[in-house]
Design an enzyme around this catalytic site. Structure first.
Site, PDB file in Angstrom:
ATOM      1  N   ASP A 104      41.962  33.332  30.865  1.00 42.44           N
ATOM      2  CA  ASP A 104      40.627  33.547  29.788  1.00 42.44           C
ATOM      3  C   ASP A 104      41.339  34.574  28.972  1.00 42.44           C
ATOM      4  O   ASP A 104      40.217  35.053  28.189  1.00 42.44           O
ATOM      5  CB  ASP A 104      39.734  33.882  30.653  1.00 42.44           C
ATOM      6  CG  ASP A 104      39.590  35.400  31.003  1.00 42.44           C
ATOM      7  OD1 ASP A 104      40.649  36.019  31.294  1.00 42.44           O
ATOM      8  OD2 ASP A 104      38.523  36.180  31.076  1.00 42.44           O
ATOM      9  N   GLU A 105      42.455  34.669  28.522  1.00 45.78           N
ATOM     10  CA  GLU A 105      42.541  36.024  27.643  1.00 45.78           C
ATOM     11  C   GLU A 105      44.074  35.651  26.821  1.00 45.78           C
ATOM     12  O   GLU A 105      44.849  34.960  27.217  1.00 45.78           O
ATOM     13  CB  GLU A 105      42.783  37.301  28.068  1.00 45.78           C
ATOM     14  CG  GLU A 105      43.777  37.404  28.983  1.00 45.78           C
ATOM     15  CD  GLU A 105      43.851  38.930  29.737  1.00 45.78           C
ATOM     16  OE1 GLU A 105      43.813  39.851  28.863  1.00 45.78           O
ATOM     17  OE2 GLU A 105      44.007  38.907  31.079  1.00 45.78           O
TER      18      GLU A 105
HETATM   19  P1  TTP Z   1      38.839  38.566  34.134  1.00 40.79           P
HETATM   20  O1  TTP Z   1      39.171  38.432  32.572  1.00 40.79           O
HETATM   21  O2  TTP Z   1      39.650  39.732  34.633  1.00 40.79           O
HETATM   22  O3  TTP Z   1      37.643  38.788  34.644  1.00 40.79           O
HETATM   23  P2  TTP Z   1      36.192  37.993  34.171  1.00 40.79           P
HETATM   24  O4  TTP Z   1      36.504  37.256  32.991  1.00 40.79           O
HETATM   25  O5  TTP Z   1      35.377  37.385  35.229  1.00 40.79           O
HETATM   26  O6  TTP Z   1      35.341  39.139  33.633  1.00 40.79           O
HETATM   27  P3  TTP Z   1      35.409  40.212  32.328  1.00 40.79           P
HETATM   28  O7  TTP Z   1      34.370  39.881  31.675  1.00 40.79           O
HETATM   29  O8  TTP Z   1      35.342  41.568  33.030  1.00 40.79           O
HETATM   30  O9  TTP Z   1      36.708  39.888  31.723  1.00 40.79           O
HETATM   31  O10 TTP Z   1      39.449  37.479  35.141  1.00 40.79           O
HETATM   32  C1  TTP Z   1      39.349  36.054  34.495  1.00 40.79           C
HETATM   33  C2  TTP Z   1      38.940  34.890  35.542  1.00 40.79           C
HETATM   34  O11 TTP Z   1      40.256  35.087  36.509  1.00 40.79           O
HETATM   35  C3  TTP Z   1      37.753  35.379  36.337  1.00 40.79           C
HETATM   36  O12 TTP Z   1      36.596  34.879  35.822  1.00 40.79           O
HETATM   37  C4  TTP Z   1      37.851  34.696  37.637  1.00 40.79           C
HETATM   38  C5  TTP Z   1      39.571  34.839  37.747  1.00 40.79           C
HETATM   39  N1  TTP Z   1      40.004  36.149  38.759  1.00 40.79           N
HETATM   40  C6  TTP Z   1      39.974  35.789  39.976  1.00 40.79           C
HETATM   41  O13 TTP Z   1      40.204  34.724  40.510  1.00 40.79           O
HETATM   42  N2  TTP Z   1      40.338  37.052  40.956  1.00 40.79           N
HETATM   43  C7  TTP Z   1      40.157  38.077  40.431  1.00 40.79           C
HETATM   44  O14 TTP Z   1      40.273  39.181  41.284  1.00 40.79           O
HETATM   45  C8  TTP Z   1      39.788  38.350  39.299  1.00 40.79           C
HETATM   46  C9  TTP Z   1      39.917  39.604  38.810  1.00 40.79           C
HETATM   47  C10 TTP Z   1      39.715  37.391  38.319  1.00 40.79           C
HETATM   48 MG    MG Z   2      37.740  37.779  31.359  1.00 36.68          MG
END
Ligand code: TTP
Ligand code: MG
Length: 408
Positions: A104-105
């Site tokens: 997602d980044e």
């Molecule tokens: P992240 O970008 O770390 O988290 P997020 O997008 O849910 O939240 P934020 O707004 O803080 O960015 O991770 C992206 C996706 O990866 C997240 O939606 C689910 C997955 N993920 C996992 O499966 N296990 C984990 O421990 C983390 C941190 C993320």
């Molecule tokens: Mg995220």
């Protein structure tokens, strides 16, 4: 030339996709879990659920205690993968230099965009991009802009969710002085502890004390340069597939519960296999890693004669490796995998003796992928028999209907 780099990170990504696809979930505390029963683990929580103290890794039973009104949804990796691809495609329309960094980044090198030469325009550009992503992909993102990847990543995290931040010469020191060293991406808990013993407490300490370059070698040089806005690591728009993939994560609490550790590991395996397929690769070698509370590592490796991206094959192997290295009474802090000897998924030759079974498994995966794509992840699931090495047949059974997945 000074670079201009944007880092775009989706907000509560998996939950955002679920909310986009089911408006009933809007503005509610949504928990995406690997499974929704008491043995499940929260993978991400919507921003409405986060004030309750729920985060990735929280066990489902605990999350329900913290927020009894939470809505639980099981993961659906196909839709996350599709959404991720669409997001990366959109970013590629902005610049040829886009580096997907996780599901997602991504980093986008915007150097040279003339309209971004002044600060106001920088922030406006990011806001317009957020709106475009929301309209075209349907998910909220946060965007950070800076002259190095590390600062851009820090910036995207500053005002989440739906945040925009621009780190520049004027505000850099103030921002870094408020950031604990452990919040610098790439500084693990162990490194943070080590550095704090030498008086490094904030990111500004890392950026201002040049001796860090001797103290930490190339890693120190990287932190020092990038935190000072110098782009040491370029935005690498990858044309080559990766040679290896890894996925390691720390538990929210130390645990001696083997069932929890294995369940957590299998969730990571699922995510990693999804990434493997996303790259259209298969792995011929997998290593399971367990890290104890006192940082001692144990690992076990399995080599496959024929490379695979099939969980049918990987899960029983991992269960065997887990049995080999897990130790009773030990407190664990972290687990994960390294997949190496990656190969393109096609074309593929089956080995002479196993060909029928392998072909069957592949057909099964393809069928499952296609069905999951159409009806959601849980239209079919692996039966106990199929993941149990001691039994021979591979069967599938229908599982929970998609509309029943939201349980609470
Ligand atoms: P992240 O970008 O770390 O988290 P997020 O997008 O849910 O939240 P934020 O707004 O803080 O960015 O991770 C992206 C996706 O990866 C997240 O939606 C689910 C997955 N993920 C996992 O499966 N296990 C984990 O421990 C983390 C941190 C993320
Ligand atoms: Mg995220």
């Amino acid at each position: 030339m000074e670079r201009l780099i944007a880092h775009c990170d989706a907000d509560c990504f998996f939950a955002a996709v679920e909310i986009r696809d089911n408006p009933f979930l809007k503005r509610k505390p949504v928990l995406v879990c690997n499974r929704t029963d008491n043995r499940g683990i929260v993978v991400t929580a919507s921003y409405e659920a986060r004030p309750f103290g729920i985060r990735a890794g929280t066990p489902v039973y605990q999350a329900i205690q913290l927020c009894p009104k939470a809505l639980l949804v099981e993961t659906n990796f196909h839709r996350y993968s599709e959404t991720s691809r669409a997001l990366m495609e959109l970013l590629r329309t902005l610049s040829p230099h886009v580096q997907p960094y996780s599901i997602d980044e991504a980093f986008v090198d915007l150097t040279g965009l003339p309209e971004l030469l002044n600060s106001e325009a920088c922030v406006q550009y990011a806001q317009m991009l957020q709106l475009r992503i929301l309209n075209e992909i349907g998910i909220p993102v946060s965007i950070g802009i800076a002259s190095s990847k590390l600062l851009a990543k820090i910036a995207s995290d500053l005002n989440k969710p739906r945040g925009v931040a621009w780190i520049n010469e004027t505000n850099r020191r103030t921002i870094l002085s408020k950031l604990p060293i452990s919040a610098v991406p790439g500084v693990g808990r162990k490194t943070a502890l080590r550095l704090s013993a030498y008086g490094y407490t904030t990111a500004a300490d890392l950026a201002s004390r040049s001796e860090i370059q001797q103290f930490m070698g190339s890693q120190g040089r990287y932190f020092y340069a990038e935190l000072n806005g110098e782009a040491l690591s370029p935005v690498a728009s990858r044309t080559q597939p990766p040679k290896s993939l890894s996925h390691l994560r720390t538990f929210p609490i130390f645990t001696a519960d083997h069932e929890y550790v294995l369940s957590y590991a299998l969730q990571l395996l699922h995510e990693l296999t999804e990434r493997l397929r996303w790259h259209e690769q298969e792995t011929a070698e997998i290593q399971l890693v367990l890290v104890t509370k006192d940082f001692s590592h144990r690992s076990a490796t399995h080599r496959f004669e024929t490379a695979t991206a099939s969980e049918h094959i990987l899960i029983p192997t991992i269960k065997e490796l887990f049995k080999e290295i897990v130790e009773p009474g030990k407190l664990y802090r972290k687990t994960g995998f390294i997949m190496s000897k990656l190969q393109p998924a096609f074309p593929k030759q089956y080995s002479l003796f196993n060909s029928e079974k392998e072909a069957k498994n592949d057909a099964l995966n393809t069928t499952r992928d296609a069905l999951e794509k159409r009806f959601g992840k849980h239209v079919m699931s692996l039966s106990r028999r199929s993941v149990d090495k001691s039994r021979k047949s591979t069967t599938m059974r229908p599982s929970t209907a998609p509309e029943e997945l939201i349980k609470r």
